[in-house]
Write a protein that holds these residues in place. Structure first.
Motif, mmCIF file in Angstrom:
data_model
loop_
_atom_site.group_PDB
_atom_site.id
_atom_site.type_symbol
_atom_site.label_atom_id
_atom_site.label_comp_id
_atom_site.label_asym_id
_atom_site.label_seq_id
_atom_site.Cartn_x
_atom_site.Cartn_y
_atom_site.Cartn_z
ATOM 1 N N LEU A 162 118.990 -64.257 68.008
ATOM 2 C CA LEU A 162 120.179 -63.414 67.917
ATOM 3 C C LEU A 162 120.575 -63.002 69.334
ATOM 4 O O LEU A 162 119.760 -62.441 70.074
ATOM 5 C CB LEU A 162 119.883 -62.170 67.070
ATOM 6 C CG LEU A 162 120.942 -61.065 67.071
ATOM 7 C CD1 LEU A 162 122.254 -61.556 66.447
ATOM 8 C CD2 LEU A 162 120.426 -59.831 66.324
ATOM 9 N N GLN B 122 116.977 -61.932 70.864
ATOM 10 C CA GLN B 122 115.870 -61.531 70.000
ATOM 11 C C GLN B 122 115.524 -62.669 69.045
ATOM 12 O O GLN B 122 116.404 -63.184 68.340
ATOM 13 C CB GLN B 122 116.240 -60.281 69.201
ATOM 14 C CG GLN B 122 116.521 -59.071 70.064
ATOM 15 C CD GLN B 122 116.415 -57.774 69.281
ATOM 16 O OE1 GLN B 122 115.629 -57.666 68.348
ATOM 17 N NE2 GLN B 122 117.210 -56.802 69.661
ATOM 18 N N LEU C 192 114.207 -64.275 65.653
ATOM 19 C CA LEU C 192 114.144 -63.842 64.263
ATOM 20 C C LEU C 192 113.307 -64.839 63.476
ATOM 21 O O LEU C 192 113.496 -66.059 63.585
ATOM 22 C CB LEU C 192 115.555 -63.752 63.667
ATOM 23 C CG LEU C 192 116.531 -62.789 64.364
ATOM 24 C CD1 LEU C 192 117.894 -62.830 63.690
ATOM 25 C CD2 LEU C 192 115.981 -61.359 64.382
ATOM 26 N N ASP D 259 112.509 -61.368 58.570
ATOM 27 C CA ASP D 259 113.149 -60.406 59.465
ATOM 28 C C ASP D 259 114.528 -60.037 58.932
ATOM 29 O O ASP D 259 115.242 -60.871 58.355
ATOM 30 C CB ASP D 259 113.303 -60.976 60.874
ATOM 31 C CG ASP D 259 111.990 -61.023 61.637
ATOM 32 O OD1 ASP D 259 110.960 -60.601 61.069
ATOM 33 O OD2 ASP D 259 111.990 -61.487 62.788
ATOM 34 N N ALA E 62 118.000 -58.239 60.527
ATOM 35 C CA ALA E 62 118.669 -57.778 61.743
ATOM 36 C C ALA E 62 120.027 -57.196 61.379
ATOM 37 O O ALA E 62 120.792 -57.798 60.614
ATOM 38 C CB ALA E 62 118.842 -58.930 62.734
ATOM 39 N N VAL F 222 121.735 -53.128 67.924
ATOM 40 C CA VAL F 222 120.950 -54.019 67.067
ATOM 41 C C VAL F 222 119.756 -53.257 66.506
ATOM 42 O O VAL F 222 119.068 -52.546 67.240
ATOM 43 C CB VAL F 222 120.447 -55.257 67.840
ATOM 44 C CG1 VAL F 222 119.594 -56.150 66.945
ATOM 45 C CG2 VAL F 222 121.615 -56.045 68.420
ATOM 46 N N ARG G 131 116.350 -54.250 64.340
ATOM 47 C CA ARG G 131 115.566 -55.386 63.837
ATOM 48 C C ARG G 131 114.378 -54.845 63.061
ATOM 49 O O ARG G 131 113.592 -54.056 63.581
ATOM 50 C CB ARG G 131 115.096 -56.245 64.996
ATOM 51 C CG ARG G 131 114.263 -57.452 64.606
ATOM 52 C CD ARG G 131 113.764 -58.133 65.860
ATOM 53 N NE ARG G 131 112.858 -59.227 65.582
ATOM 54 C CZ ARG G 131 112.007 -59.716 66.476
ATOM 55 N NH1 ARG G 131 111.964 -59.208 67.708
ATOM 56 N NH2 ARG G 131 111.199 -60.712 66.162
ATOM 57 N N GLN H 115 111.014 -55.826 61.002
ATOM 58 C CA GLN H 115 110.019 -56.882 60.763
ATOM 59 C C GLN H 115 108.957 -56.312 59.823
ATOM 60 O O GLN H 115 108.000 -55.690 60.277
ATOM 61 C CB GLN H 115 109.377 -57.325 62.074
ATOM 62 C CG GLN H 115 110.344 -57.918 63.077
ATOM 63 C CD GLN H 115 109.670 -58.199 64.402
ATOM 64 O OE1 GLN H 115 109.407 -57.298 65.180
ATOM 65 N NE2 GLN H 115 109.376 -59.470 64.641
#
Length: 318
Positions: free
Chosen positions: A59, A67, A69, A73, A75, A144, A146, A148
Motif C-alpha cells: 500500500l 506498507q 499487506l 490484514d 488497511a 492509514v 493497518r 494485523q
C-alpha cells in the motif's frame, strides 16, 4: 418516567462511535496476478478500506512509507486520499476506472488485472459517513490504519470475520453482497476502535475531551439536543462546574470555546440535512433553535462559508 433507550451508549465516546453509520459508495472483489498495480483516485469525504484474502501486496500513500499487506490484514485509508496498491513497490499502476470490471450489482463489482504470476485477492470498498460526529472523528484519524489480527481472545473474531468475508466474496451466493457490505462496516468500526485504544493521539483533542467526565458529558448533551438554547451557565450547571472553570476547561480540551462549538455543530447538522432531505431552510432554522431564517442564514454562512441555498445546490450538483 420514560425508560432509557437501551440501545443508546451511556458514555460520550461510545455515543460518537454509535454515529458511525456508513453509506457504501462501492465495494469490489479484486483478483490480481503479478505483476499488477491499482491507482485509486482521491474520494473526498470517503474512507477506503482493503482486506487481503490471499497473496500479498504493498500500500502506497503519499507522505507515508509503503506498507506491506498480508492475508488477514485490514488497511484503512481514512480520509479518502488517493493511493496505490501494487504487487511490488514502485510497480506501474493502472487507474481504477480504466480497468475492465464485472458488475455484480449497482454497488458491487469484480476487478481483474495482471500478468499471470502469483495471485493476490482483495476485498476493497469506499464508504461515506454522514453524521457530523462521524465527520469530526474521521478528521482525527491518521492517513492509514493497518490492523494485523494476531491470535488472542480480542482478535480471534476479527480473523474469523475476515475468513467469512473471503468465503462470501469467493462464491457470492444469493445475498452475498449484503453479507459482505455489513461485515465490512463492522470491520471498519472495529479498526477505528482499535486505533482509539492503542494510539496516544486518541487521548487528546476532541476524542480526549469526549473521555473527560465533565466536558465529555457536556459534549454529549450538545450532540443530543443541539436546538436547546445552550449558554455557558446552563452547560456548566449540567456538569456541576462553575461557569468560568467550565469555559476554561472546555476550550483547553476541545480547542474552541463552547459557544463556538455549539454553533459549528448546528451548522454541520444543517449541512447534512440539506444534502439528505428536502426540508425547507425555514423549517431547518426552526429545528435547530433559530428564531428566524435570516439569523440561521447568517450563522450558516459564517461557519460553512456559503449560504444554505448555495450549499444545497452544490450538493445536488455533486
Amino acid at each position: 418516567m420514560n425508560s432509557p433507550d437501551v440501545w443508546t451508549p451511556i458514555d460520550p465516546l461510545g455515543e460518537a462511535l454509535h454515529f458511525l453509520r456508513m453509506s457504501g459508495t462501492f465495494y469490489c472483489r479484486s483478483e490480481f496476478t503479478a505483476p499488477w498495480g491499482l491507482d485509486l483516485p482521491p474520494m473526498p469525504q470517503c474512507l477506503m478500506f482493503h482486506v487481503i484474502t490471499t497473496g500479498q501486496c504493498w500500500l502506497e500513500v503519499e507522505g507515508e512509507a509503503p506498507q506491506p499487506l498480508q492475508p488477514g490484514d485490514l488497511a484503512l485509508v481514512s480520509r479518502g486520499e488517493g493511493h496505490r496498491l501494487v504487487s511490488t513497490p514502485g510497480a506501474t499502476a493502472a487507474p481504477l476506472f480504466d480497468l475492465p470490471r464485472e458488475m455484480i450489482s449497482e454497488r458491487y463489482e469484480v476487478l481483474r488485472q495482471g500478468g499471470g504470476g502469483a495471485n493476490t485477492n482483495l476485498i476493497c470498498g469506499a464508504v461515506r459517513f454522514d453524521h457530523p460526529a462521524a465527520h469530526q472523528l474521521i478528521q482525527l484519524l491518521p492517513k492509514v490504519i493497518r490492523i494485523q489480527p494476531r491470535p488472542s481472545p480480542h482478535t480471534d473474531w476479527i480473523r474469523d470475520t475476515l475468513r467469512f468475508m473471503a468465503a462470501e466474496a469467493e462464491t457470492l451466493r444469493p445475498g452475498g453482497e449484503t453479507v459482505i457490505t455489513r461485515l465490512a462496516d463492522i470491520l471498519v468500526i472495529q479498526a477505528i476502535r482499535a486505533w482509539i485504544e492503542r494510539d496516544s493521539a486518541a487521548q487528546s483533542g476532541w476524542l480526549g475531551a469526549l473521555q473527560d467526565r465533565q466536558v465529555g458529558r457536556a459534549l454529549q448533551l450538545i450532540h443530543r439536543d443541539p436546538a436547546r438554547t445552550w449558554t455557558l451557565a446552563t452547560l456548566a450547571a449540567e456538569v456541576a462546574m462553575s461557569r468560568s472553570a467550565f469555559a476554561a476547561r472546555f476550550t483547553e480540551l476541545v480547542g474552541v470555546p463552547a459557544m463556538h462549538y455549539i454553533g459549528r455543530w448546528r451548522m454541520h447538522i444543517a449541512l447534512t440535512r440539506l444534502k439528505e432531505s428536502h426540508t425547507t431552510i425555514a423549517d431547518l432554522a426552526s429545528q435547530l433553535g433559530y428564531q428566524s431564517e435570516a439569523a440561521f442564514n447568517r450563522a450558516f454562512k459564517r461557519y460553512i462559508g456559503v449560504p444554505p441555498g448555495t450549499a444545497r445546490r452544490q450538493a445536488d450538483a455533486a
